[in-house]
Design an enzyme around this catalytic site. Sequence first.
Site, PDB file in Angstrom:
ATOM      1  N   CYS A  63      30.934  -0.394  37.933  1.00 40.91           N
ATOM      2  CA  CYS A  63      31.305  -1.238  36.787  1.00 40.91           C
ATOM      3  C   CYS A  63      31.939  -0.467  35.638  1.00 40.91           C
ATOM      4  O   CYS A  63      32.809  -0.983  34.942  1.00 40.91           O
ATOM      5  CB  CYS A  63      30.072  -1.989  36.289  1.00 40.91           C
ATOM      6  SG  CYS A  63      29.095  -2.747  37.597  1.00 40.91           S
ATOM      7  N   ASP A 137      27.166  -5.534  32.243  1.00 44.33           N
ATOM      8  CA  ASP A 137      26.751  -6.662  31.406  1.00 44.33           C
ATOM      9  C   ASP A 137      26.320  -6.345  29.973  1.00 44.33           C
ATOM     10  O   ASP A 137      26.866  -6.868  29.026  1.00 44.33           O
ATOM     11  CB  ASP A 137      25.588  -7.394  32.078  1.00 44.33           C
ATOM     12  CG  ASP A 137      25.963  -7.961  33.432  1.00 44.33           C
ATOM     13  OD1 ASP A 137      27.081  -7.696  33.895  1.00 44.33           O
ATOM     14  OD2 ASP A 137      25.138  -8.659  34.018  1.00 44.33           O
ATOM     15  N   GLU A 458      16.459 -10.167  35.705  1.00 47.98           N
ATOM     16  CA  GLU A 458      17.213 -11.212  36.385  1.00 47.98           C
ATOM     17  C   GLU A 458      16.606 -11.498  37.749  1.00 47.98           C
ATOM     18  O   GLU A 458      15.897 -10.670  38.320  1.00 47.98           O
ATOM     19  CB  GLU A 458      18.679 -10.788  36.540  1.00 47.98           C
ATOM     20  CG  GLU A 458      19.404 -10.710  35.221  1.00 47.98           C
ATOM     21  CD  GLU A 458      20.851 -10.278  35.366  1.00 47.98           C
ATOM     22  OE1 GLU A 458      21.249  -9.909  36.492  1.00 47.98           O
ATOM     23  OE2 GLU A 458      21.575 -10.302  34.364  1.00 47.98           O
ATOM     24  N   SER A 484      21.085 -13.645  36.842  1.00 49.92           N
ATOM     25  CA  SER A 484      22.401 -13.034  36.907  1.00 49.92           C
ATOM     26  C   SER A 484      23.449 -14.109  36.664  1.00 49.92           C
ATOM     27  O   SER A 484      23.231 -15.290  36.968  1.00 49.92           O
ATOM     28  CB  SER A 484      22.614 -12.420  38.295  1.00 49.92           C
ATOM     29  OG  SER A 484      23.980 -12.204  38.542  1.00 49.92           O
TER      30      SER A 484
END
Length: 582
Positions: A63, A137, A458, A484
């Site tokens: 990511c 995130d 999550e 999520s």
Amino acid sequence: MAADRPLPYSRPTDPGKRHSHALTDGPDRAAARAMLKAVGFTDDDLAQPIIGVATTWIETMPCNINQRRLAEFVKQGIRAAGGTPMEFGTVSVSDGVSMGTEGMKASLVSREVIADSIELVARGHLFDGIVCLVGCDKTIPAAAMALGRLDIPGLILYNGTIMPGTYKGKPADVVSVFEAIGAYRAGKITLEDLYEAENGACPGAGACGGQFTANTMATVMEFIGLSPAGLNGIPAEDPKKDEAARACGELVMTLVHHDIRPSHIVTRNSLENAVASVSASGGSTNAALHLPAIASEFGIKFTLDDYAATIDRSPLIADMRPGGRYAAADMYNAGGVALIMRELMKKGLLHGDEKTVDGRTIAKIAADAVETPGQKVVHPIETPIKQTGGQAILKGTLSPDGSIVKTAGHERLTHRGPARVFNSEKACFAAVRDRQIKPGDVVVIRYEGPIGGPGMQEMLSVTGAIQGEGIGEEILLLTDGRFSGGTHGLMIGHVAPEAAVGGPIALVEEGDIISVDVTARELNLEVAPSVLAERRSRWTPPAPNYTRGVMAKYAALVSSASEGAITNGAALARALEARKEG
């Protein structure tokens, strides 16, 4: 030093050095300059505004993995525009990698650590401006929170989405793998199929490819005005991303020279614009945590009820995964999130006069949108996918302070059934894995809230397994934890008050009837008040899962999910008050 060159001590201060002059200028700062020269900075470098370049690079996920390269281009832009960049790093936690383990509890906690660390470095080194490179995130809202606290000229650049992978000849992403795990456990696919999904889903650098939390919050940053329009949407491995990074370096110097600060950009109206983008794009329910948290750091009161009001009037117009068909890279190819702006502006659903860091208003960005002919990602607002948007805030006897459900991607709006109660995600996953959940059940996962977890992990391992098993359209799942952005189906999160503080979810017993009516915005526990009162008299809070370190500190300071799970000391204040009363 050449004999004909004067000493730098009497050099006029650059007007852009509003903060760093106290660090670098004059004879008294010779020791500081000596240390900075050891790094490689020159007198000329230190005479210019100093700009922090924050990266969240980490080698634990795809990511954020391209940020080291992007930081070099940001620094090129800063130098070209008359500034001196100083790069620094902070942490990140991969939701996708840690999902389903104790490590997942660290994810939301990392939001606060990232915001704190960016703030500390910027304050400690008196930066005049800042560029924050973000990816997975929690790094995105954390950077926005830090900008709110610092209020120095700055902006945020998302390092970009991953490109879609493939599985069985179809587009795939990490959610495809979580669902394949459930399908394998249900005997629907082979171990070889699962391995194929594992190897094909994530082809390279970039954050998860659907309108999951990272891409949702990247969209939010453009709508809220802290990211230059159009740059976040460029995929991570597109060569144009390097150009975007350099442009951000140049742009931050414009902000510094004109003293344009985040507080000039983020307003209540821009927060409403951000919420509208979440609804219109079918975005992640995590935005309901992050936007109130960002608002709080800017000193703006923006409650869950405010969030709900905007969600309810903003239709769903983007056909994005996980509820729809397309990935974030497809949105970019279609013309970008400016298309969503354009459609929302048609119905007056955005505050068009709100400004952004690139100098344009939202209305101007919308007017400048260029649509790729034949694109099918963004629907005309006259014919939306859904009239009521992609999320709903629910209240009722089970969640008096609120809970959230994503409505994008499924049509089922009601459910009533018996509770199956689990005091941890781990226990629930074992039951799903062993196929103990039956159609009609209401799966309750509790003690996973901000305090109880701690960290509000999550539930994608559980929800993905349920979907993969094929019973996702026949059960209701609810939790005081969170989901999520890749979760879909009738799944309700952020149930507040959470179980750890004695919310109604703590009083649910196996077999209790629970009902949800999304249209009525209600989530109810069908148990008589007198019975609940008797149960409450017997209830005691569980022992904390952590008694030292960052997790214990977080649990002591964090507020309710309904307030954005910010670390404002709410839990500690409650504990002290209870001790006083006792």
